[in-house]
Design a protein around this motif. Structure first.
Motif, PDB file in Angstrom:
ATOM      1  N   UNK A  79       0.794  -1.230   0.000  1.00 11.06           N
ATOM      2  CA  UNK A  79       0.000   0.000   0.000  1.00 11.06           C
ATOM      3  C   UNK A  79       0.829   1.284   0.000  1.00 11.06           C
ATOM      4  N   UNK A  80       2.113   1.184   0.354  1.00 12.71           N
ATOM      5  CA  UNK A  80       2.908   2.419   0.356  1.00 12.71           C
ATOM      6  C   UNK A  80       3.094   2.952  -1.074  1.00 12.71           C
ATOM      7  N   UNK A  81       2.784   2.096  -2.060  1.00 13.92           N
ATOM      8  CA  UNK A  81       2.848   2.535  -3.452  1.00 13.92           C
ATOM      9  C   UNK A  81       1.977   3.768  -3.685  1.00 13.92           C
ATOM     10  N   UNK A  82       0.858   3.826  -2.975  1.00 11.48           N
ATOM     11  CA  UNK A  82      -0.130   4.886  -3.240  1.00 11.48           C
ATOM     12  C   UNK A  82       0.314   6.259  -2.738  1.00 11.48           C
ATOM     13  N   UNK A  83       1.511   6.305  -2.138  1.00  8.06           N
ATOM     14  CA  UNK A  83       2.077   7.633  -1.841  1.00  8.06           C
ATOM     15  C   UNK A  83       2.680   8.245  -3.107  1.00  8.06           C
ATOM     16  N   UNK A  84       3.043   7.377  -4.064  1.00  7.11           N
ATOM     17  CA  UNK A  84       3.734   7.861  -5.269  1.00  7.11           C
ATOM     18  C   UNK A  84       2.786   8.107  -6.442  1.00  7.11           C
ATOM     19  N   UNK A  85       1.619   7.468  -6.381  1.00  9.57           N
ATOM     20  CA  UNK A  85       0.683   7.554  -7.517  1.00  9.57           C
ATOM     21  C   UNK A  85      -0.737   7.403  -6.973  1.00  9.57           C
ATOM     22  N   UNK A  86      -1.705   8.071  -7.639  1.00 12.25           N
ATOM     23  CA  UNK A  86      -3.094   7.978  -7.179  1.00 12.25           C
ATOM     24  C   UNK A  86      -3.815   6.785  -7.772  1.00 12.25           C
ATOM     25  N   UNK A  87      -5.108   6.666  -7.476  1.00 12.66           N
ATOM     26  CA  UNK A  87      -5.913   5.601  -8.091  1.00 12.66           C
ATOM     27  C   UNK A  87      -7.287   6.135  -8.476  1.00 12.66           C
ATOM     28  N   UNK A  88      -7.298   7.359  -8.937  1.00 12.73           N
ATOM     29  CA  UNK A  88      -8.543   7.968  -9.435  1.00 12.73           C
ATOM     30  C   UNK A  88      -8.472   8.066 -10.950  1.00 12.73           C
ATOM     31  N   UNK A  89      -9.626   7.892 -11.619  1.00 13.74           N
ATOM     32  CA  UNK A  89      -9.621   8.074 -13.069  1.00 13.74           C
ATOM     33  C   UNK A  89      -9.162   9.486 -13.436  1.00 13.74           C
ATOM     34  N   UNK A  90      -8.501   9.613 -14.570  1.00 16.64           N
ATOM     35  CA  UNK A  90      -7.946  10.927 -14.917  1.00 16.64           C
ATOM     36  C   UNK A  90      -8.924  11.756 -15.749  1.00 16.64           C
ATOM     37  N   UNK A 226      -5.452  -7.943  -3.511  1.00 16.62           N
ATOM     38  CA  UNK A 226      -4.688  -7.039  -4.386  1.00 16.62           C
ATOM     39  C   UNK A 226      -5.055  -7.242  -5.855  1.00 16.62           C
ATOM     40  N   UNK A 227      -5.289  -8.499  -6.233  1.00 13.69           N
ATOM     41  CA  UNK A 227      -5.673  -8.771  -7.624  1.00 13.69           C
ATOM     42  C   UNK A 227      -7.021  -8.110  -7.921  1.00 13.69           C
ATOM     43  N   UNK A 228      -7.965  -8.260  -6.986  1.00 14.64           N
ATOM     44  CA  UNK A 228      -9.281  -7.650  -7.209  1.00 14.64           C
ATOM     45  C   UNK A 228      -9.170  -6.128  -7.299  1.00 14.64           C
ATOM     46  N   UNK A 229      -8.277  -5.564  -6.497  1.00 12.94           N
ATOM     47  CA  UNK A 229      -8.127  -4.102  -6.527  1.00 12.94           C
ATOM     48  C   UNK A 229      -7.463  -3.635  -7.830  1.00 12.94           C
ATOM     49  N   UNK A 230      -6.570  -4.467  -8.354  1.00  9.83           N
ATOM     50  CA  UNK A 230      -6.008  -4.110  -9.664  1.00  9.83           C
ATOM     51  C   UNK A 230      -7.115  -4.096 -10.717  1.00  9.83           C
ATOM     52  N   UNK A 231      -8.036  -5.061 -10.602  1.00  5.78           N
ATOM     53  CA  UNK A 231      -9.154  -5.094 -11.554  1.00  5.78           C
ATOM     54  C   UNK A 231     -10.026  -3.849 -11.404  1.00  5.78           C
ATOM     55  N   UNK A 232     -10.183  -3.390 -10.151  1.00  7.03           N
ATOM     56  CA  UNK A 232     -10.975  -2.177  -9.922  1.00  7.03           C
ATOM     57  C   UNK A 232     -10.331  -0.990 -10.631  1.00  7.03           C
TER      58      UNK A 232
END
Ligand code: GLN
Length: 304
Positions: A79-90, A226-232
């Motif tokens: 989850x620390x990945x999300x400090x470097x990049x978001x997860x919202x549609x652009x 994590x796999x399901x969240x990648x699909x999201x």
């Protein structure tokens, strides 16, 4: 479900769209590809495979590689990945600079170019040989050791990659990438240059379609959550400023690339890849989107 029959029928129905759209030519090597090609392959988690036309022809996966890069980064960083990049549609183009400036160098999500350039930086920092390990992961998840980079495509893109170079410079200005710009861009373009066929891509994406199966390929491990969240993220961000339209028409998580490939998954059912080089104005394959729209309409199956 007789998928072989279904996709054969779909191909006949989409033939009228065969000349619509324009193949990517901002990467000169991609402009050399014969645009009059179409391939499709669907693989179920039970092991059924249906394939038509050029399903075994390899093409440049381009932005579809961003899914593999994210899988590796998530596996390393959690989850620390999300400090470097978001997860919202652009809601902006894949190569847009505007949002990146306003948001001070934190890319909206890992599936736009800015986000994937940050992923490339993370992999370069974390791995001894990022190029070798990225390819090793793709080969392992696809179960095929002959998959490779196409350096001519990567060089051709670098020589004309002014916009991606601007993105990398803006990221560097905001301290969002650690490595030098040239190495990050080189690795990013190499990832985009990987060539796979529809059969190979749909096979590889079964790993995302089936989150009940252990995800562990060449040391890249993800939990089922994590796999399901990648699909999201594929659902909300897989098609840049056409993610809403794709969700509306097709109703499956997926990812496209400017090589004309699209891969989509129906969780716990199947993975499907389509390829046709002519793109619409958003950079997504015209026949690819049509084929997938018909697939989920005719089977009456989508995640909704
Ligand atoms: N290599 C391409 C680029 O950076 C990938 C874009 C895409 O497939 N949408 O422009």
């Amino acid at each position: 479900m007789d998928y072989q029959q279904i996709i054969s029928d779909i191909y006949r129905q989409i033939l009228p769209y065969a000349k619509e759209g324009k193949q990517a030519d901002y990467i000169p090597e991609l402009a050399k590809v014969n645009p009059d090609q179409f391939g499709m392959c669907i693989q179920t988690i039970e092991g059924d495979v249906a394939a038509i036309e050029s399903a075994d022809t390899r093409f440049s996966i381009q932005s579809i590689s961003k899914v593999f890069a994210l899988a590796m980064c998530l596996s390393i960083k959690g989850d620390s990945l999300w400090k470097r990049v978001g997860k919202e549609p652009s809601g902006t183009a894949f190569n847009s600079l505007v949002q990146l400036e306003v948001e001070h160098g934190i890319p909206r999500n890992p599936f736009i170019n800015a986000g994937a350039i940050v992923m490339a930086d993370i992999l370069l920092s974390e791995l001894d040989n990022a190029e070798e390990e990225f390819l090793g992961f793709v080969r392992a998840v696809a179960g095929n050791d002959t998959i490779d980079y196409n350096p001519a495509v990567a060089i051709s893109e670098r020589e004309n990659g002014y916009l991606n170079a601007s993105i990398a410079n803006l990221l560097k200005y905001h301290h969002s990438i650690e490595n030098d710009i040239e190495s990050v861009l080189h690795f990013y373009f190499m990832m985009c240059s990987v060539e796979m066929s529809c059969r190979e891509l749909s096979g590889a994406f079964l790993a995302f379609a089936n989150h009940h199966r252990e995800f562990d390929y060449a040391g890249v491990k993800l939990t089922s959550s994590q796999v399901k969240r990648m699909n999201a993220i594929m659902q909300t961000c897989g098609f840049y400023d056409e993610a809403g339209e794709f969700s509306y028409l097709v109703g499956l998580p997926g990812k496209s690339g400017v090589g004309g490939g699209i891969v989509a998954i129906y969780p716990l059912q199947y993975s499907v890849a389509v390829w046709s080089p002519r793109l619409n104005s958003k950079g997504n394959s015209v026949m690819g989107i049509k084929a997938l729209e018909l697939l989920t309409s005719e089977t009456k199956e989508s995640i909704f």
